[in-house]
Design a protein around this motif. Structure first.
Motif, PDB file in Angstrom:
ATOM      1  N   UNK A  10       0.826  -1.212   0.000  1.00  0.00           N
ATOM      2  CA  UNK A  10       0.000   0.000   0.000  1.00  0.00           C
ATOM      3  C   UNK A  10       0.860   1.262   0.000  1.00  0.00           C
ATOM      4  N   UNK A  11       1.942   1.219   0.774  1.00  0.00           N
ATOM      5  CA  UNK A  11       2.843   2.375   0.838  1.00  0.00           C
ATOM      6  C   UNK A  11       3.512   2.611  -0.515  1.00  0.00           C
ATOM      7  N   UNK A  12       3.962   1.527  -1.145  1.00  0.00           N
ATOM      8  CA  UNK A  12       4.599   1.662  -2.463  1.00  0.00           C
ATOM      9  C   UNK A  12       3.594   2.158  -3.509  1.00  0.00           C
ATOM     10  N   UNK A  13       2.359   1.646  -3.444  1.00  0.00           N
ATOM     11  CA  UNK A  13       1.358   2.087  -4.422  1.00  0.00           C
ATOM     12  C   UNK A  13       1.053   3.572  -4.258  1.00  0.00           C
ATOM     13  N   UNK A  14       0.951   4.042  -3.021  1.00  0.00           N
ATOM     14  CA  UNK A  14       0.718   5.477  -2.789  1.00  0.00           C
ATOM     15  C   UNK A  14       1.848   6.313  -3.386  1.00  0.00           C
ATOM     16  N   UNK A  15       3.077   5.844  -3.221  1.00  0.00           N
ATOM     17  CA  UNK A  15       4.218   6.586  -3.768  1.00  0.00           C
ATOM     18  C   UNK A  15       4.201   6.562  -5.298  1.00  0.00           C
ATOM     19  N   UNK A  16       3.831   5.426  -5.876  1.00  0.00           N
ATOM     20  CA  UNK A  16       3.769   5.318  -7.342  1.00  0.00           C
ATOM     21  C   UNK A  16       2.694   6.244  -7.891  1.00  0.00           C
ATOM     22  N   UNK A  17       1.498   6.187  -7.295  1.00  0.00           N
ATOM     23  CA  UNK A  17       0.391   7.020  -7.781  1.00  0.00           C
ATOM     24  C   UNK A  17       0.625   8.493  -7.477  1.00  0.00           C
ATOM     25  N   UNK A  18       1.431   8.760  -6.475  1.00  0.00           N
ATOM     26  CA  UNK A  18       1.754  10.146  -6.150  1.00  0.00           C
ATOM     27  C   UNK A  18       2.885  10.708  -6.982  1.00  0.00           C
ATOM     28  N   UNK A  19       3.487   9.879  -7.835  1.00  0.00           N
ATOM     29  CA  UNK A  19       4.510  10.374  -8.747  1.00  0.00           C
ATOM     30  C   UNK A  19       5.934  10.234  -8.254  1.00  0.00           C
ATOM     31  N   UNK A  20       6.148   9.591  -7.082  1.00  0.00           N
ATOM     32  CA  UNK A  20       7.519   9.392  -6.610  1.00  0.00           C
ATOM     33  C   UNK A  20       8.305   8.467  -7.534  1.00  0.00           C
ATOM     34  N   UNK A  21       7.592   7.509  -8.120  1.00  0.00           N
ATOM     35  CA  UNK A  21       8.199   6.641  -9.136  1.00  0.00           C
ATOM     36  C   UNK A  21       7.472   6.895 -10.455  1.00  0.00           C
ATOM     37  N   UNK A  22       8.189   7.051 -11.535  1.00  0.00           N
ATOM     38  CA  UNK A  22       7.608   7.408 -12.811  1.00  0.00           C
ATOM     39  C   UNK A  22       7.271   6.165 -13.631  1.00  0.00           C
ATOM     40  N   UNK A  23       6.478   6.349 -14.646  1.00  0.00           N
ATOM     41  CA  UNK A  23       6.113   5.252 -15.549  1.00  0.00           C
ATOM     42  C   UNK A  23       7.370   4.665 -16.186  1.00  0.00           C
ATOM     43  N   UNK A  24       7.492   3.339 -16.101  1.00  0.00           N
ATOM     44  CA  UNK A  24       8.651   2.665 -16.689  1.00  0.00           C
ATOM     45  C   UNK A  24       9.881   2.640 -15.810  1.00  0.00           C
ATOM     46  N   UNK A  25       9.832   3.313 -14.649  1.00  0.00           N
ATOM     47  CA  UNK A  25      10.998   3.368 -13.762  1.00  0.00           C
ATOM     48  C   UNK A  25      11.149   2.049 -13.013  1.00  0.00           C
ATOM     49  N   UNK A  26      12.383   1.629 -12.828  1.00  0.00           N
ATOM     50  CA  UNK A  26      12.652   0.403 -12.084  1.00  0.00           C
ATOM     51  C   UNK A  26      12.519   0.674 -10.591  1.00  0.00           C
ATOM     52  N   UNK A  27      11.825  -0.217  -9.907  1.00  0.00           N
ATOM     53  CA  UNK A  27      11.644  -0.093  -8.463  1.00  0.00           C
ATOM     54  C   UNK A  27      12.863  -0.657  -7.731  1.00  0.00           C
ATOM     55  N   UNK A  28      13.046  -0.294  -6.456  1.00  0.00           N
ATOM     56  CA  UNK A  28      14.206  -0.801  -5.711  1.00  0.00           C
ATOM     57  C   UNK A  28      14.246  -2.330  -5.704  1.00  0.00           C
ATOM     58  N   UNK A  29      15.448  -2.865  -5.726  1.00  0.00           N
ATOM     59  CA  UNK A  29      15.608  -4.314  -5.690  1.00  0.00           C
ATOM     60  C   UNK A  29      15.182  -4.856  -4.328  1.00  0.00           C
ATOM     61  N   UNK A  30      15.012  -6.171  -4.250  1.00  0.00           N
ATOM     62  CA  UNK A  30      14.627  -6.798  -2.980  1.00  0.00           C
ATOM     63  C   UNK A  30      15.640  -6.488  -1.886  1.00  0.00           C
ATOM     64  N   UNK A  31      16.918  -6.567  -2.223  1.00  0.00           N
ATOM     65  CA  UNK A  31      17.958  -6.350  -1.217  1.00  0.00           C
ATOM     66  C   UNK A  31      18.002  -4.895  -0.757  1.00  0.00           C
TER      67      UNK A  31
END
Length: 474
Positions: A10-31
């Motif tokens: 939920x926290x990651x989705x809020x950041x994505x929809x809020x524009x912290x991560x852009x379309x096509x941007x790679x998200x942080x790795x598991x590590x």
């Protein structure tokens, strides 16, 4: 109790929809996310799987998780307008002329035109086809007038593409025109005359209003929903109250709202209107630019009486300057043919041959698949840009295809004033005032997402958002 992986998702989705991560941007790795959050690898992996199920991220093999284009639940949809519905005289050409001075200026940020960027179009392939067919000019085969209804080879290729959509699939049913607006003009002149009432969606494409004004007809605007289109029960009531002589509609990736009506609704729409012996002029110019799995069916596919006059072109999908459109006018074919012949005798054989050759090469479908993916990504970037930079309370359409985004602002905002402010910063847009003659949309604007999301375009959207903030303060 909320599971840890759901809280993280939920926290990651809020950041994505809020524009912290852009379309096509790679998200942080598991590590890296483990180091950042202190969560276990298992919890983080579950969170990413949850986001994948929600359609927010996608997995790329041996690469990681990436943000998908998001077109839903980013901002609330524009509201459907209400009020008295009656025919209006159209007086829009003066304002439209003002707009035309700027939207095609190459120095302006192209947020006002409804066209795709050159880099999205198959220019090299088209250039190759031009060279191939130009030999017909060298030996004199193509310098005379072509057939009045169009190039037989192009008619045949278009007929092949219509299989499964239209009841009559013979090429001779198709009349080639000089773009889609030429097709609409021919069809409207064939079914209506001066003073007649023409039913249109509201908001609408400003060129429809210009054409209705030039033909001295009257517009009956029916407010439509940003997701579903016409309220069919309301439509039936309106047709009982007014003497409508024709309907001009764009039900697949509507310009400017971007919605597509369901097949069931389209079928019922055709039944309601043609059941009163009213012809429907259908603009399907965006039909090939869908973001879903399949192409939506046109209204023409539900036409049993020959009362739907289908219009389209390659302006948006191949090249605006190709100027190749077509119409399937049903029972009005002979009248459309006569008006076309009297207007321009015949179209360019060279341009039609180029389009026919490109279709025959099967390159069109390959190009469309790539173009649709780019447009979907660009639509999501534009939508999220508006969400980032425009004031709270802004409403935005959620297009399922096409090329336009409709933005509803606070009612204190005058879109003509915003247009002038944007012009001074070399930014073009379409003020909502030009998409209606009822003053319902003076607080709205139309933006074009046909160009790739770049720093320049993001800065332009950011500037527009700042201007709206300033207008609300004063």
């Amino acid at each position: 109790m909320e599971y840890q992986y759901l809280r993280l998702a939920n926290d990651l989705e809020r950041k994505i929809r809020g524009g912290n991560f852009r379309v096509g941007e790679k998200l942080p790795s598991l590590r890296s996310l483990r180091a950042q959050t202190g969560k276990s690898i298992s919890t983080i992996y579950q969170a990413y799987n949850e986001l994948e199920d929600r359609g927010v991220v996608e997995v790329r093999e041996k690469s990681g998780f990436y943000v998908k284009p998001l077109l839903d639940r980013v901002l609330p949809r524009p509201l459907r307008e209400t009020g008295v519905i009656r025919p209006h005289q159209v007086t829009i050409n003066t304002h439209s002329t003002m707009l035309q001075q700027y939207i095609n200026n190459p120095a302006m940020l192209p947020l006002g035109t409804a066209v795709a960027a050159p880099e999205l179009l198959p220019l090299k392939q088209l250039g190759r086809e031009v060279r191939n067919v130009a030999s017909g000019y060298m030996n004199g085969r193509m310098i005379g007038y072509g057939h009045p209804t169009g190039h037989p080879g192009l008619q045949s290729e278009l007929a092949k593409r219509s299989v499964g959509y239209f009841r009559r699939e013979k090429g001779e049913e198709i009349i080639i025109t000089n773009g889609c607006m030429d097709a609409i003009d021919l069809c409207l002149r064939s079914v209506a005359r001066e003073g007649d009432v023409i039913l249109i969606e509201s908001p609408t494409f400003l060129c429809y209003l210009q054409l209705i004004e030039d033909l001295n007809m009257r517009a009956l605007e029916i407010p439509v929903d940003a997701d579903t289109g016409f309220d069919l029960a309301q439509l039936e009531d309106i047709l009982q109250q007014h003497d409508v002589r024709a309907a001009l509609v764009n039900t697949s990736f509507h310009n400017p709202l971007g919605y597509v009506m369901t097949d069931l609704a389209k079928r019922r729409l055709v039944e309601i209107i043609t059941g009163r012996n009213i012809p429907i002029i259908e603009d399907d110019i965006y039909g090939d630019l869908y973001f879903t799995e399949t192409r939506p069916r046109p209204l023409k596919s539900f036409d049993n009486e020959g009362l739907v006059l289908y219009c389209s072109s390659f302006t948006k999908s191949l090249a605006p300057d190709l100027r190749v459109g077509w119409t399937i006018p049903g029972r009005f074919r002979e009248k459309v043919k006569r008006i076309k012949f009297n207007s321009n005798v015949a179209g360019s054989q060279l341009n039609q041959s180029v389009a026919a050759s490109f279709l025959a090469s099967k390159g069109y479908e390959r190009h469309l698949r790539k173009m649709r993916g780019s447009l979907k990504k660009q639509a999501a970037s534009m939508l999220q840009g508006v969400a980032r930079y425009f004031p709270k309370g802004t409403r935005v359409s959620s297009p399922q295809g096409g090329i336009c985004l409709w933005v509803e602002l606070d009612r204190r905002v005058d879109s003509l004033v915003l247009f002038e402010m944007a012009r001074q910063h070399d930014i073009a847009l379409v003020p909502g005032n030009l998409c209606s003659v009822t003053n319902r949309y003076n607080h709205c604007i139309r933006l074009n997402y046909g160009y790739p999301w770049t720093e320049r375009i993001e800065e332009g959207v950011k500037t527009l958002g700042r201007m709206v903030h300033e207008m609300l303060k004063t």
